[in-house]
Write an enzyme that holds these catalytic residues in place. Structure first.
Site, PDB file in Angstrom:
ATOM      1  N   CYS A  97       0.915  38.372  83.780  1.00  0.00           N
ATOM      2  CA  CYS A  97       2.311  38.141  83.384  1.00  0.00           C
ATOM      3  C   CYS A  97       2.410  37.132  82.244  1.00  0.00           C
ATOM      4  O   CYS A  97       1.942  35.994  82.377  1.00  0.00           O
ATOM      5  CB  CYS A  97       3.113  37.645  84.580  1.00  0.00           C
ATOM      6  N   CYS A 127      -3.427  46.941  86.697  1.00  0.00           N
ATOM      7  CA  CYS A 127      -3.752  47.231  88.094  1.00  0.00           C
ATOM      8  C   CYS A 127      -4.969  48.157  88.184  1.00  0.00           C
ATOM      9  O   CYS A 127      -4.949  49.273  87.658  1.00  0.00           O
ATOM     10  CB  CYS A 127      -2.562  47.880  88.801  1.00  0.00           C
ATOM     11  N   CYS A 187      11.857  41.077  81.944  1.00  0.00           N
ATOM     12  CA  CYS A 187      10.594  41.776  81.694  1.00  0.00           C
ATOM     13  C   CYS A 187      10.612  42.558  80.376  1.00  0.00           C
ATOM     14  O   CYS A 187       9.570  42.730  79.742  1.00  0.00           O
ATOM     15  CB  CYS A 187      10.286  42.741  82.848  1.00  0.00           C
ATOM     16  N   ASP A 244       7.973  33.831 104.892  1.00  0.00           N
ATOM     17  CA  ASP A 244       7.171  35.042 104.715  1.00  0.00           C
ATOM     18  C   ASP A 244       7.054  35.941 105.939  1.00  0.00           C
ATOM     19  O   ASP A 244       7.473  37.097 105.897  1.00  0.00           O
ATOM     20  CB  ASP A 244       5.777  34.673 104.196  1.00  0.00           C
ATOM     21  N   CYS A 293      -2.243  41.551  88.651  1.00  0.00           N
ATOM     22  CA  CYS A 293      -0.883  41.769  88.131  1.00  0.00           C
ATOM     23  C   CYS A 293      -0.135  40.462  87.962  1.00  0.00           C
ATOM     24  O   CYS A 293       0.694  40.327  87.051  1.00  0.00           O
ATOM     25  CB  CYS A 293      -0.108  42.741  89.022  1.00  0.00           C
TER      26      CYS A 293
END
Length: 379
Positions: free
Chosen positions: A250, A200, A190, A136, A246
């Site tokens: 999913c 959001c 998606c 990261d 968000c």
């Protein structure tokens, strides 16, 4: 590639499973022009806000070969951190502080880096190859590499999505000089779904697959310094560190809990903590409470700033006494957000009386908060 490559891949998968990783797949170390272009466009549009390191490290970040020219393969590893339950119902408990799922335990950077070093060390000893590990904070485009390796795809929320683990994956990588057989990349699944975009609270997605971090609650609560822009404060609700909306929306998450044992269990005291307790933290208590936690990196002042916004959104008048004490805080950002919170928690006349005695702060940003709230109340 040869039989030796297959054996090394089998070895890597076995070691990855032993260390608690859910996925271990290979990508070729090569340029990724599409991902580099998207990154460059985001930088040009200012989407990364105060995260200046994105522009500063663009050259190295744009390709694995720019970071380490000798690399031939990138071993991408993913760890499932899917929560035991949907974190969104906590948003309705206004007296509670909502901490992003990933931050409710030890700092995953430390956890994953240690595990990567174990695997990389064994690989180097077995093969004689050179290895480097990254998690990261290094200039690595982990999500495009994970997609290239076939772990998942970057969804419309720009995070990695897996058919096996949904949106709940930590990523890490091992770069190596070994020539390993790459795995097939994953395609986008998606479809027409917009769940992550529509949920959001701050409209941080100007378009599918594009995030303007300056509007993202995760960015605002973690990376942003100073006061939170006024337009986002109410939308933050009780989110004091990060935002899971968000990710949690999913539909692919339905498979996450079925796929692997959860390795990082949330601390009980961080699942639904009381805002009142956090508002009372001084620097020493903050450091003690969040020792070993990713939350520690934002420091006490930014953390309490976030908690004051949550307090202002809570409607809980019992928090006003804690907020009033923070008008004396040494941090101008904390004092500013204490003003904002009190304007929402105190009756108008009581706030007006307080403003008459406290609005002559030494810092301009604090005086602006008092002035705006006074004008709103027509004092």
């Amino acid at each position: 590639m040869n039989q030796g490559s297959d054996k090394l891949k089998a070895f890597l998968l076995k070691e990855a499973r032993a260390e608690g990783f859910s996925e271990c797949r290979i990508a070729r170390a090569e340029d990724m022009p599409k991902a580099a272009q998207a990154l460059a466009e985001g930088i040009a549009r200012g989407h990364f806000g105060e995260m200046a390191w994105m522009a500063e490290t663009f050259e190295r970040r744009s390709s694995p070969l720019k970071l380490w020219p000798e690399a031939r393969s990138v071993i991408m590893l993913a760890m499932n951190y899917g929560p035991e339950e949907d974190p969104r119902p906590l948003l309705a408990q206004k007296d509670r502080a909502n901490i992003s799922v990933y931050a409710r335990n030890r700092d995953y950077h430390d956890v994953i880096k240690g595990k990567l070093k174990q695997i990389a060390g064994k690989l180097a000893a077995r093969s004689g190859a050179e290895v480097k590990v990254f998690v990261d904070t290094a200039p690595v485009m982990e999500k495009p590499l994970a997609e290239k390796a076939g772990i998942g795809w970057q969804g419309k929320h720009t995070n990695l999505v897996s058919r096996q683990f949904g949106s709940w994956l930590f990523l890490g990588s091992i770069f190596t000089t070994l020539e390993l057989e790459p795995d097939a990349s994953e395609r986008d699944h998606c479809g027409s779904c917009r769940a992550c975009l529509d949920i959001c609270p701050t409209n941080a997605f100007p378009a599918p697959y594009t995030l303007d971090a300056r509007r993202c609650i995760s960015y605002l609560t973690i990376e942003h310094h100073g006061v939170i822009p006024l337009e986002f404060r109410t939308a933050m609700g009780n989110r004091i560190y990060g935002c899971d909306d968000c990710l949690a929306a999913c539909p692919w998450n339905k498979f996450a809990a079925q796929s692997a044992e959860i390795k990082l269990i949330a601390r009980d005291d961080l699942k639904a903590p009381l805002l009142a307790d956090f508002l009372a933290l001084d620097d020493t208590a903050f450091r003690a409470l969040f020792s070993g936690s990713p939350i520690k990196r934002i420091g006490r002042n930014r953390f309490v700033r976030n908690c004051l916004i949550a307090a202002g959104n809570s409607g809980d008048e019992t928090l006003a006494a804690r907020c009033r004490l923070l008008l004396e805080d040494e941090s101008p950002a904390v004092r500013s957000m204490a003003v904002w919170a009190l304007a929402r928690l105190l009756p108008g006349r009581e706030f007006a009386a307080l403003a008459r005695t406290r609005s002559h702060d030494s810092e301009e940003i604090v005086r602006r908060e008092w002035k705006r709230e006074e004008e709103t109340l027509c004092i």
